[in-house]
Write a protein that holds these residues in place. Structure first.
Motif, PDB file in Angstrom:
ATOM      1  N   LEU A  63       0.824  -1.213   0.000  1.00 51.40           N
ATOM      2  CA  LEU A  63       0.000   0.000   0.000  1.00 51.40           C
ATOM      3  C   LEU A  63       0.857   1.262   0.000  1.00 51.40           C
ATOM      4  O   LEU A  63       0.519   2.250  -0.653  1.00 51.40           O
ATOM      5  N   SER A  96      -3.164   7.655  -2.704  1.00 54.35           N
ATOM      6  CA  SER A  96      -4.122   8.447  -1.928  1.00 54.35           C
ATOM      7  C   SER A  96      -3.720   8.469  -0.455  1.00 54.35           C
ATOM      8  O   SER A  96      -2.967   7.607   0.016  1.00 54.35           O
ATOM      9  N   THR A  97      -4.280   9.471   0.255  1.00 50.35           N
ATOM     10  CA  THR A  97      -4.007   9.566   1.692  1.00 50.35           C
ATOM     11  C   THR A  97      -4.500   8.327   2.419  1.00 50.35           C
ATOM     12  O   THR A  97      -3.826   7.808   3.324  1.00 50.35           O
ATOM     13  N   THR A  98      -5.662   7.826   2.044  1.00 50.86           N
ATOM     14  CA  THR A  98      -6.213   6.632   2.695  1.00 50.86           C
ATOM     15  C   THR A  98      -5.309   5.429   2.486  1.00 50.86           C
ATOM     16  O   THR A  98      -5.043   4.652   3.415  1.00 50.86           O
ATOM     17  N   ARG A  99      -4.817   5.282   1.270  1.00 52.36           N
ATOM     18  CA  ARG A  99      -3.922   4.153   0.977  1.00 52.36           C
ATOM     19  C   ARG A  99      -2.656   4.238   1.825  1.00 52.36           C
ATOM     20  O   ARG A  99      -2.227   3.240   2.420  1.00 52.36           O
ATOM     21  N   ALA A 101      -2.251   5.837   4.649  1.00 54.96           N
ATOM     22  CA  ALA A 101      -2.569   5.677   6.073  1.00 54.96           C
ATOM     23  C   ALA A 101      -2.709   4.211   6.452  1.00 54.96           C
ATOM     24  O   ALA A 101      -2.147   3.764   7.464  1.00 54.96           O
ATOM     25  N   TRP A 102      -3.425   3.443   5.653  1.00 51.47           N
ATOM     26  CA  TRP A 102      -3.582   2.022   5.970  1.00 51.47           C
ATOM     27  C   TRP A 102      -2.264   1.271   5.824  1.00 51.47           C
ATOM     28  O   TRP A 102      -1.966   0.340   6.583  1.00 51.47           O
ATOM     29  N   PHE A 155       4.208   7.337   6.149  1.00 51.48           N
ATOM     30  CA  PHE A 155       2.968   8.086   5.903  1.00 51.48           C
ATOM     31  C   PHE A 155       3.227   9.584   5.958  1.00 51.48           C
ATOM     32  O   PHE A 155       2.824  10.339   5.058  1.00 51.48           O
ATOM     33  N   GLN A 159       2.996  12.151   2.821  1.00 48.70           N
ATOM     34  CA  GLN A 159       1.999  13.222   2.890  1.00 48.70           C
ATOM     35  C   GLN A 159       2.646  14.594   2.797  1.00 48.70           C
ATOM     36  O   GLN A 159       2.102  15.511   2.173  1.00 48.70           O
TER      37      GLN A 159
END
Length: 270
Positions: A63, A96-99, A101-102, A155, A159
């Motif tokens: 990820l 993506s930020t979600t990707r 983060a996970w 992360f 970011q």
């Protein structure tokens, strides 16, 4: 003529009366550790924990760093970097930020299970003296204790680079921010690798000498050797799978390592 019951002359002991003592230094002078049921259960659970955690970290690496790398034409901020830092950012910037983060959280939240899995290193060197077996165990465990911080920091690094790119700002403080984060991130990684290197060599030497819970060929079952194998796997695997695994060398290494130790301990104690 056999002696009478009243004859004070003692009989010579037969060859089987007392076993010959094992000379010091003989390979059998250090017996394999005897396993109690509760010890076996804990050891097997530790192996399962190591395997599951390695899988979680492998998914997290995919990820974080498993997207095809972009070029500086799309993200000019990449011009400020080279080598591993550039490759890592080139994979994280389009994510993506979600990707991201996970990808980070999968490593951070499961990190404590690696510490439980480190029981394998302590058990592997039994029944060696404590002064020989404890240092490599502590060195390797310390390396695993640092790993979640380094993994999760990706992360914030990714970011920050995305924010600088999207803002279009060219202020020096903003442009250098991702580089500052990368410096802090790579310090624990460097310490981790040193700890793993020293602990792995120490452990491999003890296993090669014999008299441990592992057979001699299992001298390869340490983070240093498995990391070299994991690096080759991620570098040489072609196509989409190779792209997905491009940042997962350490996770592949740990999956191989704990799969080996778990298989050997399970078979030997079953």
């Amino acid at each position: 003529m056999p002696p009478s019951p009243s004859d004070p002359t003692p009989l010579k002991p037969t060859a089987s009366a007392e076993p010959h003592p094992t000379p010091p230094g003989h390979p059998t002078s250090h017996p394999r550790p005897q396993h109690r049921p509760q010890t076996l259960t804990a050891l097997r659970l530790a192996g399962i924990a190591g395997i599951l955690t390695s899988v979680a970290w492998l998914v997290g690496d995919i990820l974080l760093l498993g997207k095809p790398m972009v070029s500086p034409h799309q993200f000019p901020i990449l011009d400020a970097y080279d080598g591993m830092a550039r490759d890592s950012l080139a994979a994280m910037l389009p994510a993506s930020t979600t990707r991201l983060a996970w990808g980070a959280l999968l490593g951070v939240l499961t990190g404590p299970l690696y510490l439980y899995a480190c029981r394998h290193f302590r058990h592997a060197l039994l029944p060696q003296p404590r002064r020989l077996a404890l240092p490599p165990f502590l060195l390797l465990t310390a390396g695993y204790a640092l790993a979640p911080f380094a993994h999760g920091s990706f992360f914030y690094w990714g970011q920050a680079a995305k924010a600088v790119h999207e803002s279009g700002a060219d202020a020096a403080a903003l442009v250098t921010l991702p580089g500052d984060l990368a410096t802090v991130l790579f310090i624990p990684y460097a310490v981790l690798l040193v700890l793993w290197g020293v602990g792995s060599v120490w452990m491999a030497v003890l296993v090669l000498r014999g008299g441990t819970a592992l057979p001699r060929w299992m001298c390869i079952a340490n983070p240093l050797v498995c990391t070299l194998i994991g690096t080759l796997v991620t570098k040489l695997w072609p196509g989409a799978v190779g792209t997905a695994l491009q940042g997962a060398a350490l996770s592949v290494a740990n999956l191989l390592l704990f799969s080996l130790t778990t298989a050997v301990f399970w078979k030997k104690t079953g």
